[in-house]
Design a protein around this motif. Structure first.
Motif, PDB file in Angstrom:
ATOM      1  N   PHE B 124      10.006  -5.603   9.361  1.00 17.75           N
ATOM      2  CA  PHE B 124      11.359  -5.083   9.364  1.00 17.75           C
ATOM      3  C   PHE B 124      11.395  -3.633   8.889  1.00 17.75           C
ATOM      4  O   PHE B 124      12.222  -2.849   9.325  1.00 17.75           O
ATOM      5  N   TRP B 125      10.510  -3.300   7.968  1.00 19.46           N
ATOM      6  CA  TRP B 125      10.519  -1.942   7.443  1.00 19.46           C
ATOM      7  C   TRP B 125       9.683  -0.982   8.260  1.00 19.46           C
ATOM      8  O   TRP B 125       9.466   0.150   7.862  1.00 19.46           O
TER       9      TRP B 125
ATOM     10  N   VAL C 239       3.519   2.507  10.874  1.00 18.54           N
ATOM     11  CA  VAL C 239       3.533   1.137  10.330  1.00 18.54           C
ATOM     12  C   VAL C 239       2.848   1.118   8.977  1.00 18.54           C
ATOM     13  O   VAL C 239       3.378   0.581   7.993  1.00 18.54           O
ATOM     14  N   VAL C 240       1.675   1.717   8.908  1.00 17.08           N
ATOM     15  CA  VAL C 240       0.906   1.696   7.660  1.00 17.08           C
ATOM     16  C   VAL C 240       1.668   2.425   6.555  1.00 17.08           C
ATOM     17  O   VAL C 240       1.764   1.937   5.416  1.00 17.08           O
ATOM     18  N   VAL C 241       2.257   3.577   6.902  1.00 22.22           N
ATOM     19  CA  VAL C 241       2.977   4.350   5.884  1.00 22.22           C
ATOM     20  C   VAL C 241       4.182   3.566   5.366  1.00 22.22           C
ATOM     21  O   VAL C 241       4.390   3.441   4.152  1.00 22.22           O
ATOM     22  N   SER C 242       4.990   2.985   6.288  1.00 24.31           N
ATOM     23  CA  SER C 242       6.167   2.228   5.847  1.00 24.31           C
ATOM     24  C   SER C 242       5.757   1.066   4.958  1.00 24.31           C
ATOM     25  O   SER C 242       6.387   0.793   3.932  1.00 24.31           O
ATOM     26  N   MET C 243       4.698   0.368   5.370  1.00 24.05           N
ATOM     27  CA  MET C 243       4.256  -0.785   4.595  1.00 24.05           C
ATOM     28  C   MET C 243       3.891  -0.375   3.179  1.00 24.05           C
ATOM     29  O   MET C 243       4.247  -1.040   2.201  1.00 24.05           O
ATOM     30  N   THR C 244       3.216   0.752   3.059  1.00 24.48           N
ATOM     31  CA  THR C 244       2.814   1.219   1.732  1.00 24.48           C
ATOM     32  C   THR C 244       4.034   1.526   0.878  1.00 24.48           C
ATOM     33  O   THR C 244       4.137   1.091  -0.277  1.00 24.48           O
ATOM     34  N   SER C 249       7.930  -0.025  -3.392  1.00 19.00           N
ATOM     35  CA  SER C 249       9.330  -0.193  -3.803  1.00 19.00           C
ATOM     36  C   SER C 249       9.589  -1.589  -4.332  1.00 19.00           C
ATOM     37  O   SER C 249      10.204  -1.774  -5.384  1.00 19.00           O
ATOM     38  N   LEU C 250       9.088  -2.591  -3.612  1.00 22.52           N
ATOM     39  CA  LEU C 250       9.305  -3.970  -4.042  1.00 22.52           C
ATOM     40  C   LEU C 250       8.615  -4.233  -5.370  1.00 22.52           C
ATOM     41  O   LEU C 250       9.156  -4.877  -6.268  1.00 22.52           O
TER      42      LEU C 250
END
Lengths: 365, 300, 255
Positions: B124-125, C239-244, C249-250
């Motif tokens: 989603f992110w 994708v990799v950057v957002s996941m990181t 954040s979480l």
């Protein structure tokens, strides 16, 4: 006598439509363990919060060490509060929590370390100073909260339901420990609780409140032995009562006749001060002060009443009987289980209740 | 007497709230920022929607209802209907796909719940454009789907899925599914297992347990999820723009077209406001109607 | 409960496959040697090399980072203040203000985009990175507000009282007790806002002017002009950057 530690003069506080505290006057002595006992909504918590400075009275005045604290914010009051939820700072260690108040008052660093250590010793938490609150048990958290307040050597220590969150066993232990600590430090403790046993065990004096009003102040013995109102009697666990009218007065004794009693029976009791023949009176009687027997003889007791056993509940240390004295009147009696050979009464059997006149309290309205 | 009576103890000191009834000054900067960037522009749009288009675009300040009259032109009504239809379908598909996984996650041990939720969140992110592109890559005529199907000998000529309403719905479901899963999960997680077991114990079949106990008690989550999916779907722009064709225009594309291509701001504003008003009206009506029933589980 | 419903597990796993397969396929084919076909024709890093040489891409990345950084700072500053103001100083009409502040979360994003564009055009503020940043701060503010406020609400109000009771002034109570406890939530919202800003297309699309192309705008124009493995490669990186970022954040919000 030395000046009082805390004095409340005609203090009132309104919350919306309800009068949370209604013209409360109290004097609390220096070095005393004082408890305010009452059900929720009785105004005891509001009273405590006014002492701490989180709420201000609508009317009346509060004096601490002889000085009015009107308009003095919490951080400038010589009182410290042990919160019901403990309110330990989750981001600070045990030592950090205890040192907080000293740091706020700019106590020199070296002194802080020594006093924190001393406080830790007092509540027996040596070696736990670097833990975070979340890593402590409930009992340990409670003691940190206590140390955090005590370390400031306040004029008055306030405790809000201090043992409310602890389990039964720990609660009993902490009652004794709190009292011991209080005697050692010699500070004035004001404790708010709805737990009558807690108040009676720890306190030098107890105040009972209901709906914002003070009902009675006295030593635990006074409160327990001589409640002055039906509410106080009921709140500290006296469940048996009998409403009637004083029939005769004979010196310090009187007889009370009540419609609820079996015909021909009346009750002999201490005569309340100032009550005359014909006055309304309520006799209240503790469940553990009544003796049960199968025969009608007085045997040295002043009173005897017939009843029928409706229930017999065995609960280990004692047996609890529910007894029907008449269609409208049911009493409870608790008999310690002392061993073999003790007479037991089965439901449905007739039984006689006997007690000394001085065991009952007569409340005149 | 021994029972702790904290709730009413709280009420005992409920009067402690500061008496000041004026908003704090801390609120001011945020209010100004949002007022200027959000509320004012919307009112501006409202004003423009009653004006006319200038000859070279721009706005001529005349008071007219012509823009709103234009909205009911069958051409535009069809676009509205398509948008609402596709958004509704998307919402229902998200519900059907989202409920099982939300329920499964909510009944896992807490530690595993965190991991599964993270797994749901990660795609989603990822940038929405990237996720849309992924499906273009799969669905287009020379894409992965056709390559695989042809490779397996299942089809002779390529299946044309991209640039259709089907493609749009796939893209929207893929884009907004987590919006459904998260509130559903939160609602199921709050639903005590004992209630489900009690229903079972009281002779309810699984089907009956689902419809008579689980659905009513997770309704706040269902409603929240539906709203969170429906709103971005009905106003979607990227998905129909990239995955739909000229014949599958949605309101989002229409608005963009009016503002950036036709340069008819007043008409674009009118369309946008009609969209927003119907969405908000629908949501508010829905919440009003479902409101009382939705309360209990929210508190539990 | 869980053991009795194996079909729930299967459905959930299928659901995860649906969520992940397209992304994984995308990444996989960013290493595919074929330029046009979706059939596997060997491993290559060629598309990544092309990306590295793309000047316009590099510029758009810088633009995006700049916008995300500034808008996040503004949104965090205003959002934290507003959260404290709303939570600690209740006032009449608070409900109205609260709903208004959450508006960006419920109105279609495209409405926010076009209304902002109209506003900027009418006040004669040329569309540029500045207008983009202003818009991003506006939609990030409520997000910061919601996260920080949720954290504030979870804090035991007696913590500040305890600090006051122990001699702290109102400011000391806030700075020594409340603020440190808010820091994780603040970091969490910073990273979230930063990511959302970095990813935003709609609002940017309407409020950007010539020369203020951000990364999503660039990706959009690439996708519009046709499917190429270069987009796969760029997507894989994103994708990799957002996941990181989201992972961080979480992790911070949970602390």
């Amino acid at each position: 006598m030395a000046e009082p530690s805390v004095e409340l003069r005609e203090v009132s506080k309104r919350h919306g439509d309800t009068l949370a505290v209604d013209r409360l006057s109290l004097t609390i002595r220096r070095g005393e363990f004082f408890s305010i006992l009452g059900p929720s909504g009785s105004g005891k918590t509001t009273t405590l919060r006014m002492l701490a400075g989180f709420e201000s009275p609508d009317a009346g005045d509060i004096l601490i060490d002889g000085r009015s604290v009107r308009g003095v914010p919490p951080n400038r009051r010589p009182v410290n509060l042990v919160f019901q939820t403990y309110a330990l700072f989750p981001h600070l260690t045990v030592a950090g929590n205890i040192a907080f108040g000293l740091e706020m008052r700019r106590v020199p660093r070296a002194d802080i370390a020594a006093r924190v250590q001393e406080a830790l010793d007092m509540v027996r938490l040596q070696g736990k100073q670097d833990r975070l609150p979340a890593q402590l048990s409930g009992g340990e958290q409670q003691r940190v909260a206590l140390a955090r307040a005590l370390v400031n050597r306040p004029a008055v220590l306030l405790l809000d339901e201090p043992l409310g969150a602890l389990d039964q066993q720990l609660r009993a232990d902490m009652q004794v420990e709190l009292k011991t600590i209080q005697e050692r430090v010699g500070l004035t403790f004001i404790c708010v609780t709805h737990h009558q046993e807690e108040a009676l065990t720890m306190s030098d004096r107890v105040a009972v409140m209901q709906q914002g009003r003070l009902l009675q102040v006295g030593s635990p013995r006074d409160i327990y032995e001589a409640p002055q109102s039906a509410f106080v009697a009921g709140f500290i666990g006296i469940s048996n009562s009998l409403a009637g009218r004083i029939e005769t007065v004979n010196g310090a004794r009187c007889t009370v006749r009540a419609a609820d009693l079996p015909s021909g029976f009346s009750v002999v009791a201490r005569c309340p001060v100032g009550a005359g023949v014909g006055a309304q009176a309520t006799v209240v009687l503790r469940p553990e002060r009544i003796h049960l027997s199968a025969d009608v003889q007085l045997n040295g007791y002043d009173n005897v009443l017939p009843a029928r056993v409706s229930k017999a509940i065995y609960n280990g240390s004692e047996t609890q009987y529910v007894l029907a004295l008449s269609d409208r009147l049911s009493w409870q009696v608790r008999v310690p289980n002392i061993g073999n050979g003790q007479q037991r009464f089965q439901p449905g059997t007739p039984v006689f209740l006997r007690w000394h006149a001085d065991e009952a309290v007569v409340l005149s309205e | 007497m021994n029972s702790p009576t904290r709730p009413s103890d709280r009420s005992e000191c409920s009067g402690e709230a500061p008496a000041s009834r004026r908003p704090s000054r801390l609120l001011l900067p945020a209010l100004v920022w949002l007022g200027l960037c959000l509320v004012l522009p919307l009112f501006l749009m409202l004003a423009i929607s009653f004006a006319s288009r200038g000859t070279y675009g721009g706005v001529v300040w005349t008071l007219t209802l012509a823009n709103y009259a234009n909205v009911v032109d069958p051409l535009y009504v069809r676009i509205f209907a398509r948008s609402v239809g596709l958004a509704t379908l998307t919402t229902l598909l998200c519900l059907a796909l989202g409920f099982p996984i939300a329920y499964y996650i909510a009944r896992l041990p807490p530690r595993l719940q965190g991991i599964w939720l993270l797994l749901v969140m990660i795609p989603f992110w990822t940038n929405f454009l990237v996720r849309t592109y992924a499906w273009i890559f799969i669905l287009r005529a020379e894409g992965l789907l056709n390559t695989v199907l042809a490779g397996l000998g299942l089809i002779g000529s390529p299946v044309d899925v991209l640039y259709s309403e089907t493609a749009i719905v796939i893209g929207l479901v893929y884009g907004y599914l987590p919006f459904m899963i998260l509130p559903l999960y939160a609602a199921v997680e709050r639903l005590p297992v004992a209630l489900v077991e009690a229903a079972w114990d009281l002779y309810a079949s699984r089907w009956a347990v689902f419809w008579r106990v689980i659905v009513p008690l997770t309704k706040p989550g269902l409603v929240a999820g539906a709203i969170l999916v429906f709103i971005p779907s009905v106003g979607a722009f990227i998905t129909p723009d990239l995955m739909g064709g000229a014949r599958t225009m949605m309101i989002g594309n229409l608005i963009q077209h009016e503002f950036l291509v036709a340069r008819d701001w007043p008409f674009g504003s009118a369309i946008g406001l009609v969209l927003m008003a119907s969405v908000l009206l629908g949501v508010v009506t829905y919440l009003r109607a479902e409101g009382p029933g939705a309360r209990p589980a929210a508190g539990g | 409960m869980v053991r009795r419903t194996p079909w729930l597990l299967s459905a959930s796993v299928a659901n995860l496959c649906f969520l992940y397969a397209p992304i994984l396929v995308l990444i996989l084919f960013s290493f595919n040697a074929s330029r046009l076909s979706a059939a596997w024709q060997g491993f290559t890093l060629e598309w990544y090399r092309l990306l590295a040489e793309d000047e316009a891409l590099r510029l758009s990345v810088w633009n995006s980072l700049l916008v995300a950084l500034v808008s996040t700072l503004v949104a965090t500053g205003l959002g934290v203040c507003a959260a404290i103001g709303l939570e600690r100083h209740p006032f009449r009409g608070q409900k109205v203000v609260e709903s208004a502040m959450l508006l960006p979360l419920v109105i279609p994003e495209i409405m926010m985009g076009v209304s902002l564009m109209l506003f900027f055009l009418l006040v004669k503020l040329p569309l540029s990175l500045i207008t983009v940043t202003i818009g991003h701060a506006a939609f990030n503010l409520p997000i910061v507000l919601v996260i920080v406020r949720a954290r504030l609400r979870k804090l035991d109000p007696s913590l500040e009282e305890a600090a006051r009771d122990l001699g702290a002034t109102p400011w000391q109570a806030f700075s020594r007790v409340t603020l440190p406890l808010l820091v994780p939530a603040m970091w969490g919202s910073v990273l979230l806002a930063f990511t959302i800003s970095l990813d935003d297309f709609i609002v940017t699309f309407f409020t950007a002017g010539p020369g203020s192309t951000t990364l999503p705008l660039y990706v959009y124009s690439m996708v519009k002009s046709g499917v190429t493995p270069v987009i796969n490669a760029l997507s894989a990186i994103l994708v990799v950057v957002s996941m990181t970022l989201i992972g961080a954040s979480l992790a911070l919000q949970r602390r």
